[in-house]
Design a protein around this motif. Structure first.
Motif, short mmCIF file in Angstrom:
data_model
loop_
_atom_site.label_atom_id
_atom_site.label_comp_id
_atom_site.label_asym_id
_atom_site.label_seq_id
_atom_site.Cartn_x
_atom_site.Cartn_y
_atom_site.Cartn_z
N GLY A 1 0.78 -1.22 0.00
CA GLY A 1 0.00 0.00 0.00
C GLY A 1 0.82 1.27 0.00
O GLY A 1 0.26 2.37 0.05
N SER A 2 2.15 1.16 -0.08
CA SER A 2 3.00 2.35 0.00
C SER A 2 3.36 2.93 -1.36
O SER A 2 3.94 4.01 -1.44
N ARG B 1 2.38 9.10 -0.92
CA ARG B 1 2.18 9.98 0.24
C ARG B 1 1.48 11.27 -0.17
O ARG B 1 0.56 11.74 0.52
N TRP C 1 -7.03 12.69 1.45
CA TRP C 1 -7.48 12.73 2.84
C TRP C 1 -7.99 14.13 3.19
O TRP C 1 -9.00 14.27 3.90
N THR D 1 -8.56 6.90 9.53
CA THR D 1 -7.17 7.33 9.35
C THR D 1 -6.79 7.14 7.89
O THR D 1 -7.43 6.35 7.16
N ARG E 1 -4.35 5.42 6.80
CA ARG E 1 -4.03 4.00 6.62
C ARG E 1 -5.29 3.18 6.39
O ARG E 1 -5.31 2.29 5.52
N GLU E 2 -6.35 3.46 7.13
CA GLU E 2 -7.60 2.74 6.91
C GLU E 2 -8.13 3.02 5.51
O GLU E 2 -8.72 2.13 4.88
N VAL F 1 -6.32 3.51 2.84
CA VAL F 1 -5.53 2.68 1.93
C VAL F 1 -5.96 1.22 2.02
O VAL F 1 -6.07 0.52 1.00
N ILE F 2 -6.22 0.74 3.23
CA ILE F 2 -6.65 -0.65 3.40
C ILE F 2 -7.96 -0.90 2.65
O ILE F 2 -8.06 -1.86 1.87
N GLY G 1 -4.07 -5.00 7.24
CA GLY G 1 -3.30 -4.09 6.40
C GLY G 1 -3.80 -4.13 4.98
O GLY G 1 -4.70 -4.91 4.63
N PRO G 2 -3.23 -3.30 4.11
CA PRO G 2 -3.62 -3.31 2.70
C PRO G 2 -3.29 -4.65 2.06
O PRO G 2 -2.38 -5.37 2.50
N ASN H 1 -1.56 -2.28 -3.77
CA ASN H 1 -1.29 -0.84 -3.87
C ASN H 1 -2.43 -0.19 -4.65
O ASN H 1 -2.50 -0.34 -5.87
#
Length: 323
Positions: free
Chosen positions: A140-141, A167, A174, A185, A187-188, A190-191, A265-266, A269
């Motif tokens: 996911g990065s 990023r 976001w 968040t 991160r959520e 992206v997941i 996690g994701p 990507n």
């Protein structure tokens, strides 16, 4: 004595004329190559090593002469690293200018939407024009896109650009998120976006698929997304078979058939569009979806509607001889 002096002058003139022709041929006149050639100058290479590569490629006649004339008549400037295209019949003078001032050839590496990090790693490691080692990037990065690079560039530098792009995209998405998003968040986001990305290949469906999973999160329902079951088994690579009952029951932090809520996690990507979809999902009360047999999906608000849609899909498959 006069005759000897005249003869000496003539001899010197001939020698000078020959030298001028020699210089002209190897510096200002057309080069020997009848076709365009490519030459790679590695970081730290000297003009001498570049000249040897030029001679090997057929762009110049002689390394020694090229270096002699470059130092005598060329600018005192460093050469650049990278891959350079040398036009057919380019003179020594023109070639030196390309090495000193030309723009290196740009190559492209493409990361498709929804590609898992293990395949991003394999794609970068398989690119022969890149150098150095990398680890498998965090899932996911990486932002899916096409990225340009120069021959000899470190893989780590290209990967860093991919992650910086993610990023930036995530920060922008976001900042524009809507209150209807269930992501608490980035991160959520992206997941959930990684699940949406793996569930549909149709761009227009992303907001609707995001809405279904958002509604399920609000209701405390299990997401029941097949790609989350597969991820711990293959790290995102195709499974190549049907999911086993034991795998549907496995509790591992990713299996959304076994546990409610988002996975640990994701699972890929996700694209910018998928992230934007989960941060601004479609306005819908749908809780279910199934393939429609035409490459897309049909959505339902109730289990009864969903079961009817499933039966229609099975009928399509039976008519095709797939069941």
């Amino acid at each position: 004595m006069i005759r000897r002096a005249i003869a000496l002058v003539l001899i010197l003139a001939l020698i000078g004329g020959g030298a001028a022709a020699w210089i002209s041929r190897d510096w200002w006149s057309d080069g020997p190559s009848n076709e365009e050639v490519s030459v790679v100058v590695a970081k730290g290479d000297t003009l001498a090593s570049a000249a040897r590569a030029l001679e090997k490629a057929g762009a110049i006649r002689s390394t020694t002469n090229f270096l002699r004339f470059a130092r005598r008549f060329g600018p005192d400037a460093p050469i650049r690293a990278g891959e350079f295209t040398i036009p057919a019949r380019a003179s020594g003078r023109a070639i030196l200018d390309i090495l000193q001032n030309g723009k290196p050839v740009q190559h492209l590496v493409t990361i498709p939407e929804g590609m898992p990090s293990i395949l991003v790693y394999e794609r970068l490691m398989a690119e022969p024009q890149l150098t150095g080692q990398i680890d498998v990037p965090a899932e996911g990065s990486v932002l899916p896109d096409s990225y340009s690079f120069e021959a000899g560039e470190p893989r780590a530098a290209v990967l860093a650009r991919m992650q910086a792009a993610m990023r930036t995209a995530l920060d922008e998405a976001w900042a524009a998120r809507k209150p209807t998003s269930v992501a608490r968040t980035p991160r959520e986001a992206v997941i959930l976006a990684s699940i949406v990305e793996k569930e549909t290949a149709i761009a227009s469906e992303r907001p609707m698929v995001a809405s279904v999973y958002s509604n399920r999160v609000r209701e405390g329902m299990k997401l029941q997304a097949d790609p989350t079951v597969i991820y711990p088994i293959t790290k995102g690579k195709p499974l190549g078979r049907r999911i086993k009952r034991s795998e549907l029951n496995a509790v591992n932090g990713y299996n959304t058939y076994a546990s409610a809520g988002l996975p640990a996690g994701p699972i890929a990507n996700p694209s910018r569009a998928a992230i934007e979809a989960v941060l601004d999902p479609a306005k819908s009360t749908a809780l279910y979806f199934v393939a429609d047999g035409k490459g897309g999906h049909v959505f339902a608000n109730t289990l009864a509607e969903h079961n009817a849609n499933v039966q229609r899909f099975y009928a399509i498959r039976r008519a095709r001889g797939e069941m």
